[in-house]
Structures are given as C-alpha cells and as structure tokens.
Design a protein around this motif. Structure first.
Motif, PDB file in Angstrom:
ATOM      1  N   HIS A   1       0.818  -1.223   0.000  1.00  0.00           N
ATOM      2  CA  HIS A   1       0.000   0.000   0.000  1.00  0.00           C
ATOM      3  C   HIS A   1       0.850   1.271   0.000  1.00  0.00           C
ATOM      4  O   HIS A   1       0.515   2.234  -0.704  1.00  0.00           O
ATOM      5  CB  HIS A   1      -0.916  -0.025   1.217  1.00  0.00           C
TER       6      HIS A   1
ATOM      7  N   HIS B   1       1.555  10.626   4.643  1.00  0.00           N
ATOM      8  CA  HIS B   1       0.807   9.367   4.606  1.00  0.00           C
ATOM      9  C   HIS B   1       1.693   8.216   5.095  1.00  0.00           C
ATOM     10  O   HIS B   1       1.269   7.366   5.878  1.00  0.00           O
ATOM     11  CB  HIS B   1       0.322   9.119   3.173  1.00  0.00           C
TER      12      HIS B   1
ATOM     13  N   HIS C   1       1.140   5.864   8.507  1.00  0.00           N
ATOM     14  CA  HIS C   1       1.059   4.403   8.478  1.00  0.00           C
ATOM     15  C   HIS C   1       2.106   3.743   9.364  1.00  0.00           C
ATOM     16  O   HIS C   1       1.879   2.652   9.874  1.00  0.00           O
ATOM     17  CB  HIS C   1       1.187   3.884   7.048  1.00  0.00           C
TER      18      HIS C   1
ATOM     19  N   TYR D   1      -6.237  13.559  -2.581  1.00  0.00           N
ATOM     20  CA  TYR D   1      -6.673  12.366  -1.840  1.00  0.00           C
ATOM     21  C   TYR D   1      -8.120  12.593  -1.421  1.00  0.00           C
ATOM     22  O   TYR D   1      -8.420  12.792  -0.243  1.00  0.00           O
ATOM     23  CB  TYR D   1      -5.762  12.171  -0.631  1.00  0.00           C
TER      24      TYR D   1
END
Ligand SMILES: [Fe+2]
Length: 418
Positions: free
Chosen positions: A55, A141, A145, A368
């Motif tokens: 991802h 991002h 994560h 996004y």
C-alpha cells in the motif's frame, strides 16, 4: 486551490531527504514481524501485513505520479489491489479479502521501482503544480502508516515478532509528576482551529475561531493507576493493553509484559474514557477545549505548540519513536502548556468528545479526495496530540486524528474536564 509553494522554506532537497528517511523507518518497522508472519492479520478488522508493504508505494504512485503528475503507473493490478485500507464496523461487515496476495519479493520489487520513480519526480517533476500538496501528502501518509503499523504489530504474539527492536527507545526518567494543583482553570476565550499557511489535510481546513466557555481540565492524563481503581470499584473492563497473570496486572508492551506502570497513561477506547469520566462526575475534553488548553495563553495570544513556538523535539514530549510505550505522566515539564497542562502533545493521542466531521466550508482535497469524507459518519471521534509512534512532522496543533469510539488498538489516552 490554495497556493502554498513549499511553505517554511522547504526545498526539493528537504522533500527527498524526508522521503528517504520515511522509507528507511518503514523498513525498520517491517523488520518487527518475523518473515513467516508476513500474511498474518494481527487486527481482524484490518488487512494482513503484506497489504501495507504494498500500500505505501502504491499510494505514492497513485497520488503523486498518476493523479497529480499525470504520469503512467507501474502495475495496474497492484495499484488497485493495494489502493485502500479497510475500516469495517465489525467482523461480519468484513468483505472477503483477496485470497491470493503476491509474494514478498514481488511486493518489494514494486516498492523499489516506485521509490526510484518518486525520487525522480521529487527531483525534477512539476510537483509545485498543486502547491506541493501531493508531494507532502505522500510523505505524511507514510508516517501516519508507520504509527498504524506499530498498533498492528503491537497485537502480534511476542513469538511472531523479532525479539530485538531495530531502533532503540529512550526511556525518560519519571518527573516530579502530580505536584501542586491537579486541575487547571481555563477562562473563557477564543480558540483558533484549523491550519494556517502550511500543508494540511482537508479536515484541518478552513481555519476558524471558536468561543470556548470557561472550563476546568486535569493537568495530567488519566493513568493506569487511576483506571485500575475504577476497574476495581466498578467491575468495568480493563484496558486492552493490560494482561492478567498470577493475579497481577501487567502492561502488554510492544516487546514484552511489564508490571503495570501505575503512573503512566492508560490506553482505552473513547467509550471507556467517557464512562470513566462520568464515574468521576466529569466529562471528556472537547476539541475546542483541547485547543484552548494546549495552545491558548492568559494573554489570548495563541502558540504554535503547547510549549511555545519552537519546533517539536524529543525534550517536549513522548513522540517521534523515542519510546515504544508510554512513560509516566508529566515526564516532560518543558512540554507543558501555558496553563501547566502536561502531555498535550505526546505520550498517547487524546480522545475528545467531538465527533469527527468537516469544519464549516470543508472541501475534499484534490490529491486524496477520500481521505476524510468516508469517516464523517458520527461513529468516529477526534483525537488530538500525538503518541510515542507519531512522527514529529505530524505534531502540529491543527492535525486531527480519528477512530471509531470502540476501537481498542490505538495508542489513545484521555484526560477529564468539567
Ligand atoms: Fe493509507
């Protein structure tokens, strides 16, 4: 589109450094699970570990290369399979997962190619066409994560993890916590919510002001000791991060059990936090009150951070991967706010009573568009501050985190207000 070409003097070189450091930390994080745990699903409501290693590069390709720079992708199948994570309400609502995940070698080969292309784009692509939004979005991002991966790896059985951490925590000595008055009285005043002239996610915009009536707030987060007293008195469920053995309570740390640290903050769900506060005849802090407590001052001028305007560093709070777990409350006196309220940035995100929704005038971000809107459902609540696993770049007063009120896996703490 706001025009914000690289705020604060950020250069392409800074972005490339940030990207490389982010990738390096991600590799350290993925070194925690043993190789044969790669297809494990440590949290049932989330994808297996393999998904996340795919991802992260896929998000950089989809967001920066394809959507923003209109360049071709690398592998259309991967860019669909690894596009988005999941957040179902319950295990029953889980969609059947892909039953065939690619091999780790293939996932890592994709990642290496993505890295080459992203570096090239950061070096000489037209990344300023959207004010740098997509470029910074992929960097933040990745950091967000890293934190959610650590929540996930926290849930793994210790024998499924490599025993030695790849990076080394720094334990802060317990400060002289809980001296003096435990409650700060904060007079009525204005709180400025939302981001200024720097990169921000869509839910941080637009900037606006709110009048906050006078309130009282605990200077310290609720500790394991406080919560244990409550559990004993009421029979309420313990923290998800506790374990019981031989009649004693233990902290279920990232790499092992330790006797329950009574002076460290307790990690709980928003529902547990709300029930505890009610038992104390108090309530959770609201998002505007958090702002007032964290960055408000008696002169009404607001600060950038609880401690002032200096950028975040490891002396100000338990964030930025200095520790795997919480440290005693009040360990960072130099991070306290103008009202003497401690740990407002670090040592665990702070639940608020505020449901997660867009500020008036909210607009989904171009790079996004689904970042926030899917979660404006009344089931998710705003968390503020930072946890031990939050990168310093994300420590800013406008940053908003959110989770379901019953989600137990988050590094989430709380304090009571009245
Ligand atoms: Fe993501």
């Amino acid at each position: 589109m706001r025009h914000l070409a690289f705020p604060g003097g950020i250069t392409r070189r800074n972005l490339i450094e940030w990207f490389r450091q982010g990738r390096a930390r991600t590799r350290e994080v993925f070194a925690i699970p043993k190789p044969d745990a790669y297809y494990d699903r440590p949290i049932k409501l989330r994808n297996p570990i393999v998904f996340y290693e795919g991802h992260l590069p896929v998000f950089t390709v989809n967001t920066l290369l394809k959507l923003s720079l209109k360049e071709p992708g690398i592998d259309a199948d991967y860019e669909l399979l690894f596009e988005r994570g999941i957040d179902p309400e319950s295990e029953d609502a889980l969609k059947p997962a892909a039953d065939q995940w690619p091999s780790r070698r293939d996932v890592q080969a994709y990642g290496a190619e993505a890295e080459r292309r992203i570096e090239r784009a950061l070096c000489n692509g037209d990344i300023e066409r959207d004010g740098g939004e997509a470029a910074i979005a992929i960097l933040e991002h990745e950091q967000m994560h890293q934190e959610t991966l650590l929540y996930m790896f926290h849930e793994m059985a210790y024998e499924r993890k490599n025993p030695r951490p790849p990076f080394h925590p720094r334990r802060v000595a317990s400060g002289g916590w809980r001296v003096g008055n435990h409650v700060a009285k904060i007079p009525a005043g204005i709180a400025t919510l939302g981001a200024g002239d720097h990169f921000a996610w869509d839910n941080e915009l637009p900037r606006h002001q709110v009048e906050v009536p006078a309130f009282e707030v605990d200077r310290y987060k609720v500790t394991n000791g406080d919560y244990l007293e409550y559990v004993r008195a009421t029979g309420a469920d313990p923290s998800h991060f506790w374990a019981r053995a031989d009649g004693e309570w233990y902290w279920r740390g990232m790499f092992g059990l330790t006797p329950l640290p009574l002076d460290s903050p307790v990690y709980v769900t928003q529902e547990q936090a709300t029930a505890y506060a009610r038992w104390r005849r108090k309530r959770l802090i609201s998002e505007p009150e958090y702002h007032r407590a964290a960055v408000g001052t008696p002169s009404d001028a607001e600060r950038l951070f609880p401690w002032g305007d200096e950028p975040p560093d490891s002396s100000r709070g338990n964030f930025g991967f200095s520790n795997w777990d919480p440290v005693p409350v009040g360990s960072y006196p130099s991070g306290a706010s103008a009202w003497g309220v401690h740990d407002l940035a670090g040592n665990g995100w702070e639940w608020t009573s505020t449901p997660f929704e867009g500020f008036a005038g909210f607009q989904p971000m171009v790079s996004y568009p689904n970042y926030s809107v899917d979660f404006f459902d009344g089931q998710h609540f705003v968390l503020k501050g930072a946890s031990p696993a939050t990168a310093p770049e994300l420590v800013r007063r406008s940053f908003r985190n959110w989770f379901r009120g019953n989600y137990p896996y988050v590094y989430a703490t709380f304090r009571c207000a009245a």
